[in-house]
Design a protein around this motif. Structure first.
Motif, mmCIF file in Angstrom:
data_model
loop_
_atom_site.group_PDB
_atom_site.id
_atom_site.type_symbol
_atom_site.label_atom_id
_atom_site.label_comp_id
_atom_site.label_asym_id
_atom_site.label_seq_id
_atom_site.Cartn_x
_atom_site.Cartn_y
_atom_site.Cartn_z
ATOM 1 N N ALA A 242 0.657 -1.102 -0.074
ATOM 2 C CA ALA A 242 0.238 0.063 0.079
ATOM 3 C C ALA A 242 0.924 1.395 0.199
ATOM 4 O O ALA A 242 0.654 2.274 -0.692
ATOM 5 N N THR A 243 1.786 1.124 0.759
ATOM 6 C CA THR A 243 2.960 2.453 0.540
ATOM 7 C C THR A 243 3.298 2.793 -0.415
ATOM 8 O O THR A 243 4.052 3.834 -0.859
ATOM 9 N N GLN A 244 3.471 1.531 -1.356
ATOM 10 C CA GLN A 244 4.013 1.669 -2.842
ATOM 11 C C GLN A 244 3.068 1.888 -3.801
ATOM 12 O O GLN A 244 3.432 1.669 -4.966
ATOM 13 N N GLY A 245 1.800 2.045 -3.518
ATOM 14 C CA GLY A 245 0.752 2.403 -4.419
ATOM 15 C C GLY A 245 0.431 1.059 -5.136
ATOM 16 O O GLY A 245 -0.234 1.140 -6.061
ATOM 17 N N LYS A 246 0.770 -0.105 -4.577
ATOM 18 C CA LYS A 246 0.390 -1.612 -5.235
ATOM 19 C C LYS A 246 -0.850 -1.852 -4.839
ATOM 20 O O LYS A 246 -1.655 -3.214 -5.087
ATOM 21 N N ALA A 247 -1.552 -1.591 -3.603
ATOM 22 C CA ALA A 247 -2.668 -2.007 -2.965
ATOM 23 C C ALA A 247 -3.434 -0.841 -2.045
ATOM 24 O O ALA A 247 -2.956 0.183 -2.128
ATOM 25 N N MET A 248 -4.709 -1.291 -1.812
ATOM 26 C CA MET A 248 -5.340 -0.335 -1.052
ATOM 27 C C MET A 248 -5.801 -1.110 0.388
ATOM 28 O O MET A 248 -5.873 -2.574 0.222
ATOM 29 N N LEU A 249 -5.743 -0.455 1.480
ATOM 30 C CA LEU A 249 -6.113 -1.103 2.704
ATOM 31 C C LEU A 249 -7.712 -1.003 3.047
ATOM 32 O O LEU A 249 -8.253 0.162 2.816
ATOM 33 N N GLN A 250 -8.208 -1.750 3.936
ATOM 34 C CA GLN A 250 -9.458 -1.762 4.371
ATOM 35 C C GLN A 250 -9.680 -0.456 5.220
ATOM 36 O O GLN A 250 -10.661 0.248 5.545
ATOM 37 N N LEU A 251 -8.628 -0.219 6.059
ATOM 38 C CA LEU A 251 -8.333 0.930 6.948
ATOM 39 C C LEU A 251 -9.374 0.807 8.320
ATOM 40 O O LEU A 251 -8.827 1.240 9.338
ATOM 41 N N TYR A 252 -10.507 0.178 8.291
ATOM 42 C CA TYR A 252 -11.309 -0.011 9.504
ATOM 43 C C TYR A 252 -11.829 -1.441 9.519
ATOM 44 O O TYR A 252 -11.792 -2.334 8.247
ATOM 45 N N GLY A 253 -12.570 -1.838 10.372
ATOM 46 C CA GLY A 253 -13.145 -3.128 10.466
ATOM 47 C C GLY A 253 -12.285 -4.007 11.578
ATOM 48 O O GLY A 253 -11.719 -3.680 12.376
ATOM 49 N N GLU A 254 -12.460 -5.411 11.163
ATOM 50 C CA GLU A 254 -11.755 -6.527 12.205
ATOM 51 C C GLU A 254 -10.226 -6.345 12.259
ATOM 52 O O GLU A 254 -9.715 -6.798 13.373
ATOM 53 N N GLY A 255 -9.527 -5.796 11.378
ATOM 54 C CA GLY A 255 -8.085 -5.561 11.300
ATOM 55 C C GLY A 255 -7.497 -4.574 12.117
ATOM 56 O O GLY A 255 -6.584 -4.384 12.268
ATOM 57 N N ASP A 256 -8.684 -3.480 12.718
ATOM 58 C CA ASP A 256 -8.160 -2.325 13.439
ATOM 59 C C ASP A 256 -7.850 -2.926 14.745
ATOM 60 O O ASP A 256 -8.399 -3.538 15.488
ATOM 61 N N PRO A 257 -6.553 -2.594 15.310
ATOM 62 C CA PRO A 257 -5.970 -3.150 16.411
ATOM 63 C C PRO A 257 -6.712 -2.572 17.634
ATOM 64 O O PRO A 257 -6.535 -3.145 18.697
ATOM 65 N N THR A 258 -7.331 -1.476 17.586
ATOM 66 C CA THR A 258 -7.954 -0.868 18.625
ATOM 67 C C THR A 258 -9.371 -1.072 18.780
ATOM 68 O O THR A 258 -9.913 -1.157 19.865
ATOM 69 N N ALA A 259 -10.118 -1.577 17.829
ATOM 70 C CA ALA A 259 -11.572 -2.070 17.881
ATOM 71 C C ALA A 259 -12.513 -0.869 18.009
ATOM 72 O O ALA A 259 -13.482 -1.025 18.311
ATOM 73 N N ARG A 260 -11.579 0.317 17.878
ATOM 74 C CA ARG A 260 -12.766 1.524 18.259
ATOM 75 C C ARG A 260 -12.510 2.611 17.088
ATOM 76 O O ARG A 260 -12.499 3.794 17.395
ATOM 77 N N GLY A 261 -11.688 2.359 15.942
ATOM 78 C CA GLY A 261 -11.640 3.313 14.844
ATOM 79 C C GLY A 261 -10.514 4.474 15.084
ATOM 80 O O GLY A 261 -10.388 5.171 14.381
ATOM 81 N N GLU A 262 -9.671 3.823 15.952
ATOM 82 C CA GLU A 262 -8.261 4.569 16.189
ATOM 83 C C GLU A 262 -7.005 4.237 15.772
ATOM 84 O O GLU A 262 -5.710 4.624 16.047
ATOM 85 N N GLY A 263 -7.177 3.078 14.986
ATOM 86 C CA GLY A 263 -5.962 2.392 14.436
ATOM 87 C C GLY A 263 -6.567 1.970 13.012
ATOM 88 O O GLY A 263 -7.493 1.847 12.592
ATOM 89 N N PHE A 264 -5.346 1.798 12.269
ATOM 90 C CA PHE A 264 -5.558 1.253 10.870
ATOM 91 C C PHE A 264 -5.645 -0.425 10.613
ATOM 92 O O PHE A 264 -4.833 -0.820 11.146
ATOM 93 N N SER A 265 -6.586 -0.789 9.895
ATOM 94 C CA SER A 265 -6.712 -2.119 9.398
ATOM 95 C C SER A 265 -5.787 -2.385 8.254
ATOM 96 O O SER A 265 -6.055 -1.786 7.157
ATOM 97 N N PHE A 266 -4.840 -3.322 8.168
ATOM 98 C CA PHE A 266 -4.105 -3.682 7.248
ATOM 99 C C PHE A 266 -4.589 -4.548 6.412
ATOM 100 O O PHE A 266 -3.763 -5.225 5.355
ATOM 101 N N VAL A 267 -5.692 -5.161 6.220
ATOM 102 C CA VAL A 267 -6.405 -5.930 5.594
ATOM 103 C C VAL A 267 -6.642 -5.436 4.294
ATOM 104 O O VAL A 267 -7.077 -4.275 4.127
ATOM 105 N N ARG A 268 -6.218 -6.177 3.247
ATOM 106 C CA ARG A 268 -6.352 -5.564 1.911
ATOM 107 C C ARG A 268 -7.732 -5.645 1.231
ATOM 108 O O ARG A 268 -8.494 -6.523 1.321
ATOM 109 N N VAL A 269 -8.035 -4.623 0.458
ATOM 110 C CA VAL A 269 -9.182 -4.739 -0.420
ATOM 111 C C VAL A 269 -9.095 -4.522 -1.875
ATOM 112 O O VAL A 269 -7.583 -3.989 -2.145
#
Length: 360
Positions: A246-273
């Motif tokens: 994603a940092t190289q522009g080759k993918a997009m991340l979900q950003l929210y959802g089950e991959g959020d380590p904080t489970a409250r919208g304060e962290g990034f989900s690295f699950v790919r979409v």
């Protein structure tokens, strides 16, 4: 491997030379047009200083907290059975935000894992040989270092760089091949770096967690990782690969959802979409997005790439701001009745130093 504290400061304008003084770490000045030091998943505003913990494996933002006068650090050292205690003040308090990986965790059974396992045993064998006057190695000593391997597996690895002495001086021992002399300590450290071991251990821990949960933990192709169960999608080798892509522009991340380590919208989900699908904001459904697209005039584009990229960037900024607000405010926790002194049961420790010793 060591970590350093880097204070990123962005200039207010091109002619800004009034750099702030920092009490801890080193100062790194960003120009007005420089990219974010957090790989696009966080920002340093003009005139703002954002410290970060930086090493060869990850980068994490640090958020200062006011130090508490009641906190201190106790250090214990033991030399030849004699223990010494030292009390040190804690002058700086920082809360680390989400860590952004700089290296990809290898997948199980990958070539990088095979190379790490090979070099790990090889370095241990060479160091044991260096302790011997004649550079001889007894396989039983090496087997104690690697109890997870059988003698047959260790013997097969040793044959790659050692030879078994069947007779003469050192019979029954292994010695290095004449064509492969023992490397010096600097070469051994380059052969097996701390980063390689950390990545390998991270893979092993995640693999064991998947096996305990009844999952295979096997890596699938890049085109199939979006169909994985959430347990396998959250594997470290998938998340680190997704973020780096994603940092190289080759993918997009979900950003929210089950991959959020904080489970409250304060962290990034690295699950790919998928980059081909419509990117949805947090809390937005597919039906709502399709209804919005259908309501547009017929002359307007139904799918706008620039609009999708802007929504994606806005979600990143929103999550970053929520994380920064959450970790910069003083966290005052009020204990409930369950943690009052009257309800805490302290067991009696008869070790010669507690209350039992005083009673005697």
């Amino acid at each position: 491997m060591g970590s350093v504290v880097v204070n990123y400061y962005r200039k207010r304008h091109a002619a800004d030379h009034s750099f702030p003084k920092v009490s801890l770490g080193e100062l790194f000045v960003l120009d007005v047009a420089d990219i974010s030091p957090f790989l696009g998943f966080g920002n340093v505003d003009p005139g703002q200083v954002v410290p970060a913990l930086y090493n060869n494996m990850f980068r994490a933002p640090l958020f200062a907290q006011p130090p508490t006068t009641t906190d201190f650090l106790i250090v214990k050292t033991a030399v030849k059975g004699e223990a010494k205690w030292f009390v040190r003040p804690v002058r700086h308090h920082f809360v680390a935000g989400q860590t952004f990986p700089l290296q990809e965790v290898p997948a199980p059974h990958s070539r990088r894992v095979t190379t790490t396992v090979k070099h790990r045993l090889q370095v241990a064998a060479y160091r044991l040989m260096n302790r011997n006057q004649y550079h001889l190695l007894q396989m039983a000593r090496l087997a104690r270092v690697f109890p997870e391997y059988t003698e047959l597996q260790i013997r097969q690895r040793l044959k790659e760089f050692c030879e078994y002495q069947r007779k003469g001086l050192g019979a029954g021992y292994w010695r290095p091949k004449h064509t492969m002399p023992i490397p010096d300590e600097d070469a051994l450290r380059k052969m097996l770096t701390p980063e390689m071991l950390c990545l390998y251990e991270s893979m092993r821990v995640c693999q064991l967690h998947l096996l305990d949960a009844g999952k295979s933990g096997s890596e699938l192709d890049d085109d199939d990782d979006m169909t994985l169960p959430i347990e396998e999608a959250l594997a470290t080798w998938n998340l680190t690969r997704n973020f780096i892509n994603a940092t190289q522009g080759k993918a997009m991340l979900q950003l929210y959802g089950e991959g959020d380590p904080t489970a409250r919208g304060e962290g990034f989900s690295f699950v790919r979409v998928s980059m081909k699908d419509i990117f949805l904001r947090a809390g937005e459904s597919v039906e709502e997005k399709l209804a919005e697209i259908e309501a547009r005039p017929k002359s307007a584009h139904r799918y706008n790439v620039a609009e999708q990229q802007q929504i994606y960037k806005d979600e990143i900024t929103s999550i970053w701001n929520r994380q920064r607000r959450s970790l910069t405010r003083p966290n005052i926790t009020k204990l409930g009745d369950a943690y009052s002194d009257d309800n805490i049961i302290v067991p009696e420790i008869n070790d010669g130093y507690g209350d039992a010793a005083i009673a005697r």
